[in-house]
Design a protein around this motif. Structure first.
Motif, short mmCIF file in Angstrom:
data_model
loop_
_atom_site.label_atom_id
_atom_site.label_comp_id
_atom_site.label_asym_id
_atom_site.label_seq_id
_atom_site.Cartn_x
_atom_site.Cartn_y
_atom_site.Cartn_z
N ALA A 94 0.83 -1.21 0.00
CA ALA A 94 0.00 0.00 0.00
C ALA A 94 0.87 1.26 0.00
CB ALA A 94 -0.93 -0.01 1.21
N TRP A 95 1.98 1.24 0.71
CA TRP A 95 2.86 2.42 0.72
C TRP A 95 3.54 2.59 -0.63
CZ3 TRP A 95 3.34 6.83 2.71
CH2 TRP A 95 4.54 7.53 2.71
N ASP A 96 3.87 1.49 -1.30
CA ASP A 96 4.43 1.59 -2.65
C ASP A 96 3.43 2.20 -3.63
OD1 ASP A 96 6.78 0.51 -1.77
OD2 ASP A 96 6.29 -1.54 -2.39
N ARG A 97 2.15 1.92 -3.44
CA ARG A 97 1.11 2.43 -4.32
C ARG A 97 0.20 3.41 -3.58
NH1 ARG A 97 -0.84 -3.35 -7.03
NH2 ARG A 97 1.24 -4.08 -7.64
N TRP A 98 0.78 4.23 -2.75
CA TRP A 98 -0.02 5.08 -1.88
C TRP A 98 -0.92 6.05 -2.65
CZ3 TRP A 98 -2.16 4.83 2.46
CH2 TRP A 98 -2.66 5.96 3.10
N PRO A 99 -0.49 6.68 -3.74
CA PRO A 99 -1.45 7.53 -4.46
C PRO A 99 -2.70 6.79 -4.90
CG PRO A 99 0.78 7.99 -5.20
CD PRO A 99 0.87 6.79 -4.32
N GLY A 131 9.63 2.01 6.45
CA GLY A 131 11.06 1.81 6.16
C GLY A 131 11.33 0.51 5.44
N GLY A 132 10.63 -0.57 5.83
CA GLY A 132 10.79 -1.84 5.12
C GLY A 132 10.35 -1.75 3.68
N SER A 133 9.26 -1.04 3.44
CA SER A 133 8.79 -0.86 2.06
C SER A 133 9.79 -0.07 1.24
CB SER A 133 7.43 -0.17 2.06
OG SER A 133 7.01 0.10 0.75
N GLU A 134 10.34 0.99 1.84
CA GLU A 134 11.32 1.80 1.10
C GLU A 134 12.60 1.02 0.85
OE1 GLU A 134 11.64 5.17 3.55
OE2 GLU A 134 9.66 5.98 3.07
N ARG A 135 13.03 0.22 1.83
CA ARG A 135 14.24 -0.59 1.61
C ARG A 135 14.01 -1.63 0.52
NH1 ARG A 135 14.38 -0.35 7.28
NH2 ARG A 135 13.36 -2.39 7.41
N ARG A 136 12.85 -2.23 0.51
CA ARG A 136 12.54 -3.21 -0.53
C ARG A 136 12.49 -2.53 -1.90
NH1 ARG A 136 10.33 -8.15 -0.04
NH2 ARG A 136 9.95 -7.71 2.16
N ARG A 160 14.13 0.21 -2.76
CA ARG A 160 15.51 0.53 -3.15
C ARG A 160 16.26 -0.71 -3.62
NH1 ARG A 160 15.34 4.03 1.46
NH2 ARG A 160 16.24 2.37 2.72
N PHE A 161 16.04 -1.84 -2.96
CA PHE A 161 16.73 -3.07 -3.36
C PHE A 161 16.35 -3.48 -4.77
CE2 PHE A 161 16.40 -7.71 -3.76
CZ PHE A 161 17.74 -8.05 -3.63
N TRP A 162 15.05 -3.49 -5.06
CA TRP A 162 14.62 -3.91 -6.39
C TRP A 162 15.00 -2.89 -7.45
CZ3 TRP A 162 13.85 -8.68 -7.29
CH2 TRP A 162 13.30 -9.53 -6.32
N THR A 163 15.06 -1.62 -7.08
CA THR A 163 15.50 -0.61 -8.04
C THR A 163 16.97 -0.81 -8.39
OG1 THR A 163 13.88 0.95 -7.18
CG2 THR A 163 15.69 1.85 -8.47
#
Length: 417
Positions: free
Chosen positions: A196-201, A333-338, A340-343
């Motif tokens: 949900a945070w990845d697709r927050w908009p 933070g876990g969502s942002e780290r994930r 960044r890792f996949w990016t």
């Protein structure tokens, strides 16, 4: 000989109503009285009569709940009047509000707006908020009057934290009913909120953000790939109560679509069309799954043939797990780290692909070179003979050849006769 309690006891149905009016679960009431939750369940269903000291304590507790319910009208309004006047006087000057208080009020307003109000299937209107075992909502008195204005000042992170704080505890309990595993329930809710945070908009504009996250958590919890994990093969500690263990065992033996339909309809309290839409099934299929699940539960546990009793037992079973969810910043933070890792992984793969393509272009031939055909075996060729000793005729021939001129034999000239 045991004595009945001196304090009069209300009827079994009234006992349960007083407990629910006092916002007490059976576990909490059993802890106060000093008995097991199964004993309280038997008292409320009328299967047994409270006796002894525990019965007297139970009667006094019910009498106190009845007295508190009777005095909440005028006294409650009188007690809340000064607080309301003080709040209204303070809200008359919005410039004196602290920014942190406004943000908190806005978060509470957004969270209350995101909570799904379940339709009342018995009537035709809307019922109250869902039980505390499934949804955690703040009391209406805790919401300031300027909350809608403060909600507009929220950042995306604050809005996400508000949605997570009020929905995550209930979703963890619901996922526990679906999986029977505490770690998997927490992981499912965290992964759903990370998505949900990845697709927050997209989630923020959704008419029902809580339903969006709930559907994602259910999908992750019921994924069949979890069975291949090593930790999933280890048994999970069962609930301490025997009735709770029996109910959880019945739920886990239901097929996942039937289990999800039962939890959504009889647990969360969604209507049949909403349940069918969330399970991606037709209304008739959802009704068939619900009836089959109820028949299976009633066949194993006859006391739960009543849907209201089943709803209460599901709430109690979800509350016995003592499940806790992670903090909202940790999930973000876990969502942002994930992400960044996949990016970075995608960038590394793209760079490797570009390098391999460049190396191929540099080393590849620029013209066509026909391939060398493979060798073939030639038949009928005699093997080479090694030289041996010369015969007499061969010696004479060799001597004659050596004696001739190097340029060849003498030139023949015609002679006239």
């Amino acid at each position: 000989m045991t004595r009945s309690p001196a304090t009069p006891l209300p009827p079994p149905g009234e006992r349960r109503r007083l407990r629910e009016a006092g916002a007490l679960t059976r576990d909490q009431l059993a802890e106060r009285v000093g008995v097991r939750p199964a004993t309280v369940r038997a008292w409320e269903s009328g299967r047994s009569t409270p006796r002894g000291r525990s019965g007297e304590a139970y009667a006094r507790l019910l009498a106190g709940l009845a007295g508190a319910e009777g005095g909440t009208g005028e006294d409650g309004a009188r007690a809340s009047a000064p607080e309301h006047s003080e709040h209204s006087g303070h809200s008359g000057h919005p410039g004196h509000h602290d920014r942190r208080d406004r943000q908190k009020a806005g978060a509470m307003a957004m969270a209350m707006a995101m909570v799904t109000v379940r339709p009342d299937r018995r009537g035709g209107g809307t019922a109250g908020p869902e039980p505390s075992a499934f949804v955690q909502t703040p009391p209406p008195s805790a919401l300031p009057s300027d909350a809608p204005d403060a909600a507009a000042d929220l950042t995306p992170a604050q809005a996400f934290d508000a949605l997570y704080s009020f929905c995550a505890p209930a979703l963890v309990r619901q996922a526990y009913l679906l999986t029977g595993r505490r770690d998997l329930a927490r992981q499912s809710v965290e992964r759903a909120f990370q998505l949900a945070w990845d697709r927050w908009p997209e989630v923020a504009r959704d008419p029902d953000p809580a339903g969006w996250v709930r559907a994602a958590a259910y999908e992750w919890a019921l994924s069949p790939w979890h069975r291949f994990l090593r930790r999933h093969r280890q048994p999970e500690p069962p609930p301490p109560d025997e009735d709770d263990r029996a109910l959880l065992d019945v739920l886990l033996h239901l097929p996942p679509p039937y289990r999800r339909t039962l939890v959504l309809y009889d647990g969360v309290g969604l209507g049949l069309p909403e349940t069918a839409a969330e399970t991606e099934a037709t209304t008739r299929a959802a009704a068939g799954r619900l009836l089959h699940a109820r028949e299976t539960v009633a066949a194993r546990l006859p006391d739960l043939s009543d849907p209201r009793e089943l709803h209460q037992r599901l709430a109690e079973l979800a509350s016995t797990g003592r499940l806790r969810s992670a903090a909202p910043p940790a999930v973000r933070g876990g969502s942002e780290r994930r992400a960044r890792f996949w990016t970075r992984a995608a960038i590394a793969f793209t760079v490797a692909l570009i390098g391999a393509t460049t190396l191929t272009l540099r080393t590849a031939p620029t013209r066509y070179e026909p391939p060398v055909p493979p060798g073939e075996t030639v038949q009928g060729v005699p093997p080479p003979v090694a030289p041996g000793p010369l015969s007499e005729e061969e010696r004479e021939l060799r001597a004659r050849l050596r004696a001739e001129f190097p340029g060849g034999p003498e030139r023949l000239t015609p002679q006239a006769r």
